[in-house]
Design a protein around this motif. Sequence first.
Motif, PDB file in Angstrom:
ATOM      1  N   SER A 134      -5.777 -17.896 -11.015  1.00 40.18           N
ATOM      2  CA  SER A 134      -5.792 -16.693 -11.835  1.00 40.18           C
ATOM      3  C   SER A 134      -6.588 -16.903 -13.118  1.00 40.18           C
ATOM      4  CB  SER A 134      -4.361 -16.276 -12.181  1.00 40.18           C
ATOM      5  OG  SER A 134      -3.768 -17.258 -13.006  1.00 40.18           O
ATOM      6  N   SER A 135      -6.876 -18.159 -13.441  1.00 44.27           N
ATOM      7  CA  SER A 135      -7.592 -18.405 -14.691  1.00 44.27           C
ATOM      8  C   SER A 135      -8.497 -19.618 -14.530  1.00 44.27           C
ATOM      9  CB  SER A 135      -6.602 -18.672 -15.825  1.00 44.27           C
ATOM     10  OG  SER A 135      -5.936 -19.902 -15.593  1.00 44.27           O
ATOM     11  N   GLN A 136      -9.383 -19.822 -15.501  1.00 39.53           N
ATOM     12  CA  GLN A 136     -10.297 -20.950 -15.496  1.00 39.53           C
ATOM     13  C   GLN A 136      -9.521 -22.265 -15.556  1.00 39.53           C
ATOM     14  OE1 GLN A 136     -10.400 -18.191 -17.284  1.00 39.53           O
ATOM     15  NE2 GLN A 136     -12.416 -17.279 -16.997  1.00 39.53           N
ATOM     16  N   ARG A 164     -15.092 -12.017 -11.287  1.00 39.37           N
ATOM     17  CA  ARG A 164     -14.618 -11.975 -12.670  1.00 39.37           C
ATOM     18  C   ARG A 164     -14.050 -13.302 -13.144  1.00 39.37           C
ATOM     19  NH1 ARG A 164     -17.441  -8.145 -15.056  1.00 39.37           N
ATOM     20  NH2 ARG A 164     -17.216  -6.174 -13.947  1.00 39.37           N
ATOM     21  N   ILE A 240      -6.313 -13.349  -9.616  1.00 43.11           N
ATOM     22  CA  ILE A 240      -6.710 -12.800 -10.918  1.00 43.11           C
ATOM     23  C   ILE A 240      -5.962 -11.517 -11.254  1.00 43.11           C
ATOM     24  CG2 ILE A 240      -8.655 -11.358 -10.137  1.00 43.11           C
ATOM     25  CD1 ILE A 240     -10.226 -12.582 -12.575  1.00 43.11           C
ATOM     26  N   TYR A 242      -2.987 -11.138 -11.459  1.00 42.24           N
ATOM     27  CA  TYR A 242      -1.914 -11.536 -12.369  1.00 42.24           C
ATOM     28  C   TYR A 242      -2.302 -11.242 -13.826  1.00 42.24           C
ATOM     29  CZ  TYR A 242       1.139 -14.750 -14.989  1.00 42.24           C
ATOM     30  OH  TYR A 242       2.014 -15.305 -15.882  1.00 42.24           O
ATOM     31  N   ASN A 243      -3.549 -11.523 -14.171  1.00 46.93           N
ATOM     32  CA  ASN A 243      -3.995 -11.292 -15.554  1.00 46.93           C
ATOM     33  C   ASN A 243      -3.950  -9.813 -15.933  1.00 46.93           C
ATOM     34  OD1 ASN A 243      -4.539 -13.975 -15.613  1.00 46.93           O
ATOM     35  ND2 ASN A 243      -6.756 -13.763 -15.400  1.00 46.93           N
ATOM     36  N   TYR A 244      -4.387  -8.977 -14.985  1.00 44.85           N
ATOM     37  CA  TYR A 244      -4.413  -7.538 -15.274  1.00 44.85           C
ATOM     38  C   TYR A 244      -2.994  -6.995 -15.388  1.00 44.85           C
ATOM     39  CZ  TYR A 244      -9.217  -8.266 -13.706  1.00 44.85           C
ATOM     40  OH  TYR A 244     -10.495  -8.734 -13.545  1.00 44.85           O
ATOM     41  N   MET A 246      -0.346  -8.862 -16.448  1.00 50.54           N
ATOM     42  CA  MET A 246       0.201  -9.379 -17.706  1.00 50.54           C
ATOM     43  C   MET A 246      -0.396  -8.675 -18.920  1.00 50.54           C
ATOM     44  SD  MET A 246       2.470 -11.381 -16.639  1.00 50.54           S
ATOM     45  CE  MET A 246       3.052 -12.224 -18.105  1.00 50.54           C
ATOM     46  N   GLU A 247      -1.650  -8.270 -18.814  1.00 50.95           N
ATOM     47  CA  GLU A 247      -2.318  -7.546 -19.901  1.00 50.95           C
ATOM     48  C   GLU A 247      -1.555  -6.250 -20.222  1.00 50.95           C
ATOM     49  OE1 GLU A 247      -4.989  -8.862 -21.419  1.00 50.95           O
ATOM     50  OE2 GLU A 247      -5.234  -7.190 -22.823  1.00 50.95           O
ATOM     51  N   ASN A 248      -0.881  -5.718 -19.223  1.00 50.44           N
ATOM     52  CA  ASN A 248      -0.149  -4.463 -19.403  1.00 50.44           C
ATOM     53  C   ASN A 248       1.329  -4.674 -19.764  1.00 50.44           C
ATOM     54  OD1 ASN A 248      -1.959  -2.024 -18.819  1.00 50.44           O
ATOM     55  ND2 ASN A 248      -2.508  -3.445 -17.175  1.00 50.44           N
ATOM     56  N   PRO A 320      -7.925  -4.050 -15.757  1.00 45.51           N
ATOM     57  CA  PRO A 320      -6.666  -3.831 -16.483  1.00 45.51           C
ATOM     58  C   PRO A 320      -6.306  -2.351 -16.519  1.00 45.51           C
ATOM     59  CG  PRO A 320      -8.449  -4.525 -17.968  1.00 45.51           C
ATOM     60  CD  PRO A 320      -8.947  -4.704 -16.572  1.00 45.51           C
ATOM     61  N   ASP A 321      -7.309  -1.473 -16.366  1.00 47.15           N
ATOM     62  CA  ASP A 321      -7.039  -0.029 -16.406  1.00 47.15           C
ATOM     63  C   ASP A 321      -6.392   0.474 -15.125  1.00 47.15           C
ATOM     64  OD1 ASP A 321      -8.159   0.589 -19.023  1.00 47.15           O
ATOM     65  OD2 ASP A 321     -10.066  -0.002 -18.131  1.00 47.15           O
TER      66      ASP A 321
END
Lengths: 530, 191
Positions: A134-136, A164, A240, A242-244, A246-248, A320-321
């Motif tokens: 999910s991340s670098q 992304r 990835i 997961y990031n979108y 968590m961003e919300n 994220p939208d």
Amino acid sequence: MISKRLLLGDEAIALGAVHAGISGVYAYPGTPSTEITEFIQAHAPEVRSRWCTNEKAAMEAALGMSYAGKRAIVCMKHVGMNVAADAFVNSGITGVNGGLVVLAADDPSMHSSQNEQDSRFYGKFAMIPILEPSSQQEAYDMMPYAFSLSEELKLPVLMRVVTRLAHSRAGVEVTTPLPQNALNPDNERTHWVLLPGNARRQYASLVAKQPQLQLSAEHSPYNRQHSTEGAKLGVVACGIAYNYVMENEPTKRGISVLKVSQYPLPEQAIKALAAECDALLVAEDGQPMAEEQIKAMLGADYAVKGRLTGDLPRMGELTPDNVGAALGVEQTQNFTAAENVVPRPPALCQGCGHRDVYDALNKVAAEYADARIFGDIGCYTLGALPPFRAIDSCVDMGASITMAKGAADAGVHPAIAVIGDSTFTHSGMTGLLDAINDKSNITVIISDNLTTAMTGGQDSAGTNKFEAICQGLGVEPEHLHVVVPLPKNMEEITRIIREEIEYNGVSVIIPRRECIQTLNRKLRQKRAQK
Amino acid sequence: MKKDIILAGVGGQGILTIATIIGDAAAAAGVNLKQAEVHGMSQRGGDVQSNLRLSNDVIYSDLIKQGSADMIISMEPMEALRYLPYLNDEGVVVTSSNVFKNIPNYPDGQALMGELEALSRVSMLPIEDLAKQNSMPKSANVVLLGMAAKYIEILSPEQLRESIKRVFASKGESVVEMNCQAFDLGLNSVK
């Protein structure tokens, strides 16, 4: 020793693989995977890293290195998996000796691709573990984990990333490198000689390993749950996505989250989440693979939402939208889209030799009512756009020659193929041999700019060998021409194209001039050295 | 504190260099960063953008949400407008006013400028002209970064200048010097 570095996702994968003790990287360039191999080429001279002619060759060479007991990684873009598929699927049957990781970089939304196929299906198809960071940081950390898992299960491991992650930079904490494995070839021939008798035993062993794969995913450090007391909605967030999620701020909204970064899907964890909540949303970039499986897992009565139900868009990458919208987050928009904005599509560079090739082709093609030009994959695909509008097809690596052949077999004349130098050695040569053996009436243009340009100018496998390759395959010397694509040579080029269209058989014309980007880069480097 | 920045331009204008400089400064300052770039096909003269996120807290998404960007930094005026839906209500647009016309249907220049000037928080200069007049045509992007520097806040102009020195160090002292001058030119042009 831990230090922090700013790395692209691709670079984090590369450094993670080097630190996991790989002895080789095998790859053909393809967006968004190219930078992995480039990074290893630039920073790890102890690792074998030259570009391969195509993904199948790369996959097989990596399997050979694994056979010999050393760790290897194969990198490709998602459609490269189609090219490598024969070797890839069978590597699940042979199993591995040294750790083997197959890295597939998917391109949801097709930023630089002709489809958005989801490589996780290939992992499931081959019945091997799949990792999806999910991340670098996770991409880096997962590399030694992936190689250990591969050696423990004696199976290749598929790591799947998306554009992304591949092309986004973040701080990554790096740790101490592991040494490379010693040479230790596998002496058990029955693993590797896939005659039906052996293959059945190997396949049975692969099937028997499945509960172990399942257990590994259930206990994976990369699959974890964030429970929120009294949550009505649970989200299964893959890779990835997961990031979108968590961003919300799901916790604030009373939503529980199960992060999934290792497959097979952790069935127990998903069922436990489902039992706590009234409904599940499956957030996954790519195709609804997890959603379909979770639906099957939970039965028709349980509400599973995702791309199939329209809660998330059926196509295109997650953002994220759109993930926020699926979680019921109100969208803020302060400014509406501006009026004075129009699309700005990419175009062939000014001074590029492909431009002169298309000028010549368009001139000659205009003289024939039924001319068809079959294109291929590379910068020159941009010949489809204005001002050239020159090509009638572009499907997959190498398809220009073979589609022109099929169309010519059906009676299309003139049938012209346009293929780049690197694409020709990737997948064009075999089709050309077919055309020669069939004496198909086609004209093949190998537009040679001495590099793999679209992906940023990597070495091209056939440089300086094209005349010899074509003659060796059986192109008649009098129907093999090399020209220099420049406006001043337009008369000569158009004359040759006309003559070869009139010849009933296979002709090859090689317009050769260095890519303007690599040329300028070399000139800049020279100036800097002075 | 957080700063979400959209960098925009046309392939080849040097927006990824701006991103590299800001990224290096963030890394040196211990500020968290995520920066999504565009590689591959889109770079051939097409529109190019990068989502650059800076924060003292954890950053999850590599992409910026609509309506939440603090800044748009653009090498080209139409490209600045393309990302307006991403700007938050107090967001700043820092852009070059020099148009890059490589398409036949480029919008009317006056209408385009009118739409930009109607924004309440916009900083606009013909940076390519400025860079040429000051004999630094290849550093137009760094002039733009200078213009944007005082709005970035989470990193100071001094931190960015230090980062310019590191990023260009391999290209020699004269290149470093020129880019520092370009940065100051941009910085001093904004009140």
